[in-house]
Write an enzyme that holds these catalytic residues in place. Sequence first.
Site, PDB file in Angstrom:
ATOM      1  N   ASN B  14      15.264 -15.870 -61.043  1.00 60.17           N
ATOM      2  CA  ASN B  14      14.838 -14.562 -60.559  1.00 60.17           C
ATOM      3  C   ASN B  14      13.543 -14.134 -61.223  1.00 60.17           C
ATOM      4  OD1 ASN B  14      17.106 -14.475 -59.027  1.00 60.17           O
ATOM      5  ND2 ASN B  14      18.022 -12.727 -60.044  1.00 60.17           N
ATOM      6  N   CYS B  15      12.879 -13.206 -60.596  1.00 59.60           N
ATOM      7  CA  CYS B  15      11.623 -12.705 -61.117  1.00 59.60           C
ATOM      8  C   CYS B  15      11.886 -12.078 -62.482  1.00 59.60           C
ATOM      9  CB  CYS B  15      10.989 -11.721 -60.137  1.00 59.60           C
ATOM     10  SG  CYS B  15      11.283  -9.997 -60.458  1.00 59.60           S
ATOM     11  N   PRO B  16      11.008 -12.211 -63.460  1.00 62.65           N
ATOM     12  CA  PRO B  16       9.652 -12.749 -63.320  1.00 62.65           C
ATOM     13  C   PRO B  16       9.547 -14.243 -63.653  1.00 62.65           C
ATOM     14  CG  PRO B  16       9.869 -11.747 -65.471  1.00 62.65           C
ATOM     15  CD  PRO B  16      11.219 -11.645 -64.806  1.00 62.65           C
ATOM     16  N   ASP B  41      13.839 -16.792 -54.788  1.00 63.13           N
ATOM     17  CA  ASP B  41      13.800 -15.344 -54.950  1.00 63.13           C
ATOM     18  C   ASP B  41      12.810 -14.742 -53.942  1.00 63.13           C
ATOM     19  OD1 ASP B  41      13.681 -12.756 -55.785  1.00 63.13           O
ATOM     20  OD2 ASP B  41      12.668 -13.175 -57.687  1.00 63.13           O
TER      21      ASP B  41
END
Lengths: 388, 77
Positions: B14-16, B41
Amino acid sequence: MPARIVILGGGVGGTLAANLLTKELGRDAKVTIVDPTGMHVYQPGYLYVALGQANGQWLSRDERTLLRRDVDLVVDAAERVDTDAGIVHLRAGGSLPYDHLVVATGSRVVPEQVPGLVEGSYHFYTLEGAIRLREALRQFRGGRIHIGIAGIPYKCPPAPIEFTFMVEEYLRKRGIRDRSEITLLSPLNRAFTIESASKLVTPILEQRGVKIETFFNVESVDPSSGTVTSLEGQKLESDLLVLVPPHRGSAVVEASGLGDAGGWVPTDRMTLQREGFENVFAIGDATNLPISKSGSTAHFEAPVVVSRIASLIKGTAPKANYGGRVMCFLETGNRKSTVLRFDYENPPTPPKPSTFWHIGKWMFNRIYWVTLPQGRIPEMPGDKRRAG
Amino acid sequence: MSAVAKTLDVKGLNCPLPIVKTAQAIKELAAGDLLEILATDPGAVPDFNAWTKSTGNELVEQSEEAGVYRFVVKKKG
Ligand SMILES: Cc1cc2nc3c(=O)[nH]c(=O)nc-3n(C[C@H](O)[C@H](O)[C@H](O)COP(=O)(O)OP(=O)(O)OC[C@H]3O[C@@H](n4cnc5c(N)ncnc54)[C@H](O)[C@@H]3O)c2cc1C
């Protein structure tokens, strides 16, 4: 014979799981918790220590006083788990056989992984770190403060932003705000990874005169010149650098072959079982789940693991699943706070920061010590709608 | 079109993290090299567009198939 359950780590997840397990299983289980310190630390308090608002004593309690009487506490470190034999080997030489194992060993910071970080920056991720930062802040007479993240994942994702708001207020109160420049370094093009929270805090950061440096992924620090360099090739000079160090899972996870490259336990997102094992579970910071490493995560995961172990022991069909539930407060300074509540399916829709949630956070700081021994999970207003 | 010099698989992250890993990976490449990134994502789409604009690296391709986003970034010269 009662089932032998061994829990590694007496932090949020381990303590809560131990208390819930004895409550649920009574004489059907013998629960043993292993922790090297024998002390339980309320880590959110490190922020207050760094800003001179609390001392270290307020944050720790004797772990024994937080455990139900029927839980055994072994003050020792787990060195290695032999999953074939079902035995935990302890540092002092002893060993503990288990039928069911819960890995709740949390995370540790490894600042030495980034060149220059140890000598050239401060952090509030350990008690010693928070005290060192407090002293540096006391000496601070104005200048450039940069706040950022030097490794991902790290626990309590909103903490750097909370620190930013709190240090801004701290400098104002000391009358040196106008001589100081505060910059938040972000790995992305916004203040915070979660969009909705980012939208909420960005105007407040602007109002408080905090600059945001976007796409700044820390590569190294040069302690002699006080500069921090990003992977993107930017260099910034700073008078006080506050960087969240990289995190790793506990050494025992790696020594036992239970971890991935970062030392995190590959965990089923619903059942919380270690992949490939029926009787090994992981909770809290120790897992590899792509969800916030926070105390609330461990809180919400503990009952799932307890229910699953109870099913295994009683031979009933397992029902409980973890839905990815997390709740984090986010202090925005000036006695205001918001709250981020989300799960695997629903991103957070944080309310406008208010005194209500600020008081909520303070109440949580207090009732933490009451709810943990009872194995109760505090419910917050508005939580019911997505309970379970 | 020249060949991809390196593929970075950040599926499931997932980000970041996709951006952080890309920033790390691209450092290892030479100017003009192509880096292929595979991500799941959905937030990666706006993030990669913004990141390439901001860093001067060029986003030469992007597509999506069965929930996997593919980006090709050319390291700035
Ligand atoms: C500054 C800061 C602010 C935070 N703010 C918040 C917040 O506002 N809200 C929130 O929800 N969370 C917050 N957190 C995060 C929260 O403290 C952690 O996510 C939480 O403690 C994780 O719980 P855990 O049980 O997984 O691990 P921990 O609570 O860290 O416990 C792990 C335990 O395992 C033990 N251990 C380690 N290795 C071994 C071994 N080999 N053998 C036996 N035991 C071992 C350790 O001694 C420790 O007691 C914050 C954290 C920090 C640092």
